[in-house]
Design an enzyme around this catalytic site. Structure first.
Site, mmCIF file in Angstrom:
data_model
loop_
_atom_site.group_PDB
_atom_site.id
_atom_site.type_symbol
_atom_site.label_atom_id
_atom_site.label_comp_id
_atom_site.label_asym_id
_atom_site.label_seq_id
_atom_site.Cartn_x
_atom_site.Cartn_y
_atom_site.Cartn_z
ATOM 1 N N PHE B 137 -40.117 -30.365 6.953
ATOM 2 C CA PHE B 137 -39.025 -31.207 7.457
ATOM 3 C C PHE B 137 -38.527 -30.630 8.780
ATOM 4 O O PHE B 137 -37.361 -30.755 9.116
ATOM 5 C CB PHE B 137 -37.867 -31.241 6.454
ATOM 6 C CG PHE B 137 -38.211 -31.940 5.168
ATOM 7 C CD1 PHE B 137 -39.160 -32.946 5.128
ATOM 8 C CD2 PHE B 137 -37.555 -31.597 3.984
ATOM 9 C CE1 PHE B 137 -39.462 -33.587 3.930
ATOM 10 C CE2 PHE B 137 -37.854 -32.235 2.800
ATOM 11 C CZ PHE B 137 -38.814 -33.230 2.759
ATOM 12 N N CYS B 139 -40.668 -30.086 12.016
ATOM 13 C CA CYS B 139 -41.308 -30.251 13.305
ATOM 14 C C CYS B 139 -40.434 -31.060 14.272
ATOM 15 O O CYS B 139 -40.101 -32.207 13.986
ATOM 16 C CB CYS B 139 -42.642 -30.949 13.093
ATOM 17 S SG CYS B 139 -43.884 -30.343 14.192
ATOM 18 N N ASN B 204 -38.075 -23.546 11.187
ATOM 19 C CA ASN B 204 -39.136 -24.128 11.988
ATOM 20 C C ASN B 204 -38.722 -23.938 13.449
ATOM 21 O O ASN B 204 -37.766 -23.224 13.737
ATOM 22 C CB ASN B 204 -39.332 -25.602 11.634
ATOM 23 C CG ASN B 204 -40.776 -26.044 11.874
ATOM 24 O OD1 ASN B 204 -41.318 -25.810 12.950
ATOM 25 N ND2 ASN B 204 -41.381 -26.677 10.888
ATOM 26 N N CYS B 347 -26.416 11.591 29.940
ATOM 27 C CA CYS B 347 -26.121 10.626 31.010
ATOM 28 C C CYS B 347 -27.015 10.862 32.224
ATOM 29 O O CYS B 347 -27.162 11.992 32.690
ATOM 30 C CB CYS B 347 -24.654 10.752 31.417
ATOM 31 S SG CYS B 347 -24.224 9.710 32.824
ATOM 32 N N CYS B 386 -20.643 -1.193 27.252
ATOM 33 C CA CYS B 386 -21.239 -0.015 27.895
ATOM 34 C C CYS B 386 -22.431 0.486 27.093
ATOM 35 O O CYS B 386 -23.453 0.865 27.649
ATOM 36 C CB CYS B 386 -20.205 1.091 28.094
ATOM 37 S SG CYS B 386 -19.342 1.578 26.585
HETATM 38 C C1 LIG Z 1 -48.499 -24.151 17.865
HETATM 39 C C2 LIG Z 1 -47.603 -24.227 16.672
HETATM 40 C C3 LIG Z 1 -47.817 -25.211 15.737
HETATM 41 C C4 LIG Z 1 -47.015 -25.297 14.617
HETATM 42 N N1 LIG Z 1 -47.294 -26.230 13.704
HETATM 43 C C5 LIG Z 1 -46.567 -26.274 12.556
HETATM 44 C C6 LIG Z 1 -46.916 -27.165 11.523
HETATM 45 O O1 LIG Z 1 -47.887 -27.905 11.594
HETATM 46 N N2 LIG Z 1 -46.158 -27.165 10.415
HETATM 47 C C7 LIG Z 1 -45.070 -26.347 10.254
HETATM 48 O O2 LIG Z 1 -44.432 -26.386 9.206
HETATM 49 N N3 LIG Z 1 -44.715 -25.493 11.223
HETATM 50 C C8 LIG Z 1 -45.449 -25.432 12.367
HETATM 51 N N4 LIG Z 1 -45.122 -24.517 13.329
HETATM 52 C C9 LIG Z 1 -43.934 -23.656 13.151
HETATM 53 C C10 LIG Z 1 -44.300 -22.294 12.537
HETATM 54 O O3 LIG Z 1 -44.833 -22.429 11.251
HETATM 55 C C11 LIG Z 1 -43.062 -21.382 12.410
HETATM 56 O O4 LIG Z 1 -42.092 -22.002 11.610
HETATM 57 C C12 LIG Z 1 -42.426 -21.081 13.755
HETATM 58 O O5 LIG Z 1 -43.409 -20.887 14.729
HETATM 59 C C13 LIG Z 1 -41.500 -19.850 13.711
HETATM 60 O O6 LIG Z 1 -42.169 -18.674 13.356
HETATM 61 P P1 LIG Z 1 -42.690 -17.586 14.440
HETATM 62 O O7 LIG Z 1 -41.517 -17.187 15.264
HETATM 63 O O8 LIG Z 1 -43.291 -16.474 13.637
HETATM 64 O O9 LIG Z 1 -43.730 -18.262 15.273
HETATM 65 C C14 LIG Z 1 -45.929 -24.396 14.461
HETATM 66 C C15 LIG Z 1 -45.729 -23.407 15.398
HETATM 67 C C16 LIG Z 1 -46.555 -23.304 16.492
HETATM 68 C C17 LIG Z 1 -46.350 -22.210 17.505
#
Ligand SMILES: Cc1cc2nc3c(=O)[nH]c(=O)nc-3n(C[C@H](O)[C@H](O)[C@H](O)COP(=O)(O)O)c2cc1C
Ligand SMILES: Cc1cc2nc3c(=O)[nH]c(=O)nc-3n(C[C@H](O)[C@H](O)[C@H](O)COP(=O)(O)OP(=O)(O)OC[C@H]3O[C@@H](n4cnc5c(N)ncnc54)[C@H](O)[C@@H]3O)c2cc1C
Ligand code: SF4
Lengths: 440, 433
Positions: B137, B139, B204, B347, B386
């Site tokens: 949920f 992307c 995500n 320092c 600082c």
């Molecule tokens: C190129 C790319 C494609 C991704 N495709 C999906 C996907 O198809 N389904 C999904 O649930 N998350 C997808 N993600 C999200 C990753 O699963 C993950 O939630 C996100 O990258 C955060 O984790 P990270 O900081 O370790 O990369 C994608 C991430 C990237 C970089």
């Protein structure tokens, strides 16, 4: 020619042709863009940064480094040139290990300073290569200033004066402008005719006429200049050299190191330069080191620098000394020449050991002798006052109402390119203020 | 040696490091090699419905933010769910799972928001022997416009509804993957729980434009002169993810709901932080995409060394350890007084603390002629700036003033615990003594 390192006497072509190209190429190559970004990222952007204070021209170093880090080398170069119009040459020849980099907090903390010199070169080279000269002249002031000597001091002075709208005439006795940048600095520090390119670039500002082959005292008098121009600046450097005052000094094969270096600098084909099999250099400054190192690079079998005091008294920095020994130069400290010997031409030099104590330098009874086909004298330069000018000591920065001096020829000179630039620039500001002040 | 084996909602894996659903888990070839490299589990690249697969752009799909030495700090992508045929993916999943029974294999799903679509896809994946499903949920690009992904994840009612369908029509453990592109992450987590989810996973990717090309005036990555927002991930998003995980972990409504922590996990330390904030395991995408599968070796060795040092025998001992210490601002002790101290030995005299404090804080650092920097206790409010700008680790530290000591800034002695709820300046203060 079939000379080798072992051929006796002073002969050219001791090395294979490709060695000369390698030996006299860039000692420290230009950083590429990525290397520069990484190097720039190390700068802490110090508050009231010590590096700025250590720079004789007070370049805003943290600012120009940050400008490099953010991808604006043009702005960085401008920051550098605002303070030091010969920033390109200074980036190559400054003993940064005794100036900005010595006090960089990262040198103090980790023994590894931000590479300020190389970053400066990165910025200035890029912009110069693009043919950009980012300075323009103020409206013509109607004033004319004569600058004697086209070395770093004279050039910096002329550029700043031209910027303020004055008409500048540079009188230079040598065939080329640049001073020791052209005739003195070690070849590998500024290869590919950089000194000449930098002069051409500097003159792009306009308003500067360079007359070479004109010597003050021979071709024109100081009085005449002071009458014809609104102001005169003397940046004549140090034309004389100290004598050893030992027997045999006039034997063939004994020579001033600065003359040798000047010849070397002007010879495009280094294979044509004669060099001794056994070379002895007497002295302890940058000139001694440069003469010795370049003798090795020309193929001398042994090269020895003999300096009358200890390692830490040597005016060449530790970095320079290390560079010499790495090139295969031997440095003997605490020894002074007593006689140069040979049948018509030099074959050996006799030295006495010395001791540097509270009562000064004492010569000891122990002596030793070094074989020598060639001897270079590098024990310091002196002011050679132009004919008609009385000067037994170095000049003050202001000699008269309309007469200034700057660079090595002054008592405040430090035998550093960067200091000469600072003095030339500051004299220009003083001249400008004086001329404009007189007007109102 | 600590035992890294984890049991996450009944799914066992030899370590808590799973590959997140993304390009590293897109096909059998990758997943087999990931398992061989040591990854404890894999969430297969999101599958869509039966039918012609989605298509991706054919120009660059990633953008990046770098440090000076090209260290990848943040990655952004405009990739969609898998663009390979469903049958191929299912066949491969089955084949891999058969050979790696000890590893976790979760199938990520995203199909249109109607019950039939979900019934259909759940039936199709039934005999793969996968260990569970993750509902994508999250992307933020491409699929959301089609009413899927974060378009669902941003509406708690939809999350609840779809989760319920899945739990009704399948016996598989169900993880709901949440999008960070909402204002309060607790709401979708609560909805997932109401729908019967066994766990949530987050985050995500974050809606983002990584950079703008200042010559062509288009966002990067640029496709034929245009760009569109993508999903941000990698080290840069970790602080956002940590907070969201903690919010769910300490929310009474969702407290105890298993969490799979995602977002910028790059080293064992990142993983440990997620787990301390309540994550039962972690998922990794960008770190693997940057360094390859081998990074898991460092994560495994680092986490077990850390657990040993802390005398913890399993990851369960670590999970949630920091949750009780996450609180609201109003409950922070206003009588906890500290002062910055500069270690003069350490320092290096760069003066950054001075510039920062003088120009932007409380003018509490003095600078002498010879560059000695000292904190003036009577001005220092202990803001920590600082400490943060000092390039030397542990050169500037915060020293706590013991109870009863005089705070020369306020002229008051350090008192007992007291927070904003009882502070005299608080108009809504309950009972100021
Ligand atoms: C190129 C790319 C494609 C991704 N495709 C999906 C996907 O198809 N389904 C999904 O649930 N998350 C997808 N993600 C999200 C990753 O699963 C993950 O939630 C996100 O990258 C955060 O984790 P990270 O900081 O370790 O990369 C994608 C991430 C990237 C970089
Ligand atoms: C071998 C050697 C190596 C060096 N290496 C370094 C180095 O690596 N780094 C560094 O920082 N410094 C170095 N120096 C020092 C540096 O070169 C000088 O400090 C600097 O060039 C001084 O500049 P200037 O303008 O004062 O004098 P100069 O550069 O000497 O210029 C003076 C100019 O005036 C001209 N002139 C003199 N008399 C007259 C006259 N009567 N009429 C007309 N023109 C005249 C000369 O021909 C010359 O062109 C080195 C010096 C030498 C000798
Ligand atoms: S001293 Fe070093 S770190 Fe500090 S500003 Fe100068 S170059 Fe940068």
């Amino acid at each position: 020619m079939s000379n080798s390192q072992l051929t006796p006497g002073i002969v050219p072509g001791r090395l294979p042709a490709e060695s000369y190209i390698k030996n006299f190429g860039d000692l420290e190559p230009l950083l590429d863009r990525h290397e520069a970004l990484v190097a720039a990222d190390r700068c802490y952007f110090c508050h009231d940064a010590p590096c700025i204070t250590a720079c004789p021209t007070s370049i805003d170093i943290p600012l120009f480094i940050r400008q490099i880090a953010t991808g604006t080398a043009e702005a960085a170069a401008q920051t550098i040139w605002d303070q030091n119009i010969l920033g390109g040459m200074c980036a190559r020849v400054c003993p940064t290990e005794q100036l900005c980099e010595e006090v960089c907090v990262r040198e103090v903390a980790e023994g590894k300073p931000v590479e300020i010199g190389r970053l400066q070169r990165f910025a200035t080279d890029r912009v110069m290569a693009a043919g950009v000269h980012p300075f323009t002249r103020a409206a013509p002031s109607g004033n004319r200033v004569a600058v004697v000597g086209a070395g770093p001091a004279g050039l910096a002075c002329a550029h700043r004066l031209a910027m303020h709208g004055h008409e500048v005439t540079i009188l230079e006795r040598r065939p080329k402008a640049g001073g020791l940048n052209e005739y003195g600095i070690a070849s590998y520090k500024a290869p590919d005719d950089f000194a000449a390119h930098e002069v051409d670039w500097l003159l792009k500002i306009g308003g500067i006429t360079v007359k070479t082959g004109v010597e003050l005292g021979r071709d024109v008098t100081l009085d005449a200049l002071r009458k014809d121009y609104d102001a005169v600046f003397l940046g004549i450097g140090l034309g004389g050299v100290n004598d050893l005052r030992v027997e045999g000094e006039t034997l063939e094969g004994v020579r001033d190191a600065v003359d040798f270096i000047a010849e070397l600098r002007q010879q495009p084909d280094k294979a044509k330069l004669g060099i001794g099999r056994h070379v002895v250099v007497i002295g302890g400054g940058m000139t001694a080191v440069d003469a010795a190192v370049q003798s090795r690079l020309l193929g001398a079998e042994t090269v020895t620098i003999v300096y009358r005091r200890g390692k830490d008294r040597m005016s060449a920095s530790l970095h320079e000394q290390e560079h010499a020994t790495q090139t295969g130069v031997r440095i003997i400290y605490n020894a002074a020449p007593v006689a140069i010997r040979g049948e018509g031409r030099v074959s050996e030099v006799e030295f006495a050991y010395t001791q540097d104590g509270p009562e000064g330098l004492v010569t000891l009874a122990e002596h030793f002798t070094l074989a020598a086909d060639q001897v270079f004298k590098a024990i310091g330069q002196t002011l050679l006052a132009p004919a008609g000018m009385a000067a037994d000591k170095k000049l003050p920065e202001r000699l008269a109402d309309n007469l200034w001096a700057g660079g090595d020829c002054t008592e405040t000179g430090e035998d550093l390119t960067v200091t000469a630039v600072a003095q030339g620039r500051d004299a220009a500001e003083a001249i400008h203020a004086a001329i404009m002040g007189a007007k109102v | 040696m600590a035992n890294l084996a984890t049991n996450f909602i009944g799914i066992k894996s030899p370590n808590p490091f799973w590959l997140a659903s993304a390009p590293p888990t897109d096909k059998e070839y990758n997943v087999r090699r990931a398992y061989e490299a040591g990854w404890g589990g894999v969430v297969w690249k999101t599958l869509g419905s039966e039918g012609p697969p989605v298509v991706n752009v054919n120009g660059p799909r990633y953008g990046a933010v770098w440090g000076a030495d090209r260290r990848l700090l943040g990655l952004n992508n405009i990739e969609l769910i898998t663009d390979r045929p469903l049958e191929v993916n299912l066949r491969e999943i089955k084949s891999v799972k058969r050979d790696y029974k000890d590893r976790a294999l979760i199938i990520s799903l995203m199909v249109p928001c109607d019950e039939d679509s979900w019934i259909d896809i759940l039936k199709r994946i039934e005999d793969t022997e996968a260990d569970g499903v993750e509902l994508n949920f999250g992307c933020p690009h491409g699929m959301a416009e089609r009413g899927m992904g974060s378009a669902v994840g941003q509406v708690p009612e939809y999350i609840e509804m779809v989760t319920r369908w899945v739990k009704t029509h399948s016996r598989m453990p169900c993880i709901v993957k949440l999008t960070p592109n909402i204002s309060d992450v607790r709401k979708p987590a609560e909805a997932a729980k109401r729908g019967g989810a066994d766990a949530v996973s987050l985050i995500n990717t974050v809606n983002s434009i990584t950079s703008v090309n200042l010559d062509s005036f288009s966002p990067e990555p640029m496709i034929d002169g245009k760009g569109s927002h993508g999903g941000y991930c990698g080290p840069a998003v970790k602080p956002i993810a940590l907070n969201m995980v903690a919010e769910i972990a300490r929310n009474p409504e969702t407290h105890g709901l298993p969490i799979s922590g995602i977002g910028g996990v790059t080293t064992w330390r990142d993983a440990a932080e997620f787990m301390a904030l309540g994550a039962g395991n972690v998922q990794v995408c960008t770190a693997a995409m940057t360094y390859g599968f081998k990074v898991v070796e460092e994560m495994i060795s680092g986490l077990s060394q850390y657990l040993d040092e802390k005398e913890m025998t399993s990851t369960a001992d670590l999970v949630g350890k920091a949750v009780p210490n996450v609180t609201d601002w109003q409950f922070l002790n206003l009588n906890y007084v500290t002062k910055a101290r500069i270690d003069q030995e350490a320092c290096i005299k760069c003066g950054r603390c001075f510039a920062a404090c003088e120009d932007t804080s409380h003018q509490a650092i003095s600078m002498s002629e010879d560059r000695v920097f000292e904190v003036m206790d009577d001005e220092c409010v202990a803001c920590n700036l600082c400490v943060n700008v000092c390039p030397v680790e542990d050169c500037i530290t915060m020293i706590e003033l013991p109870r009863g000591e005089m705070d020369t800034r306020t002229g008051e002695r350090v008192g007992d615990y007291a927070n904003w709820t009882t502070h005299p300046n608080n108009p809504g203060a309950t009972a100021a003594e």
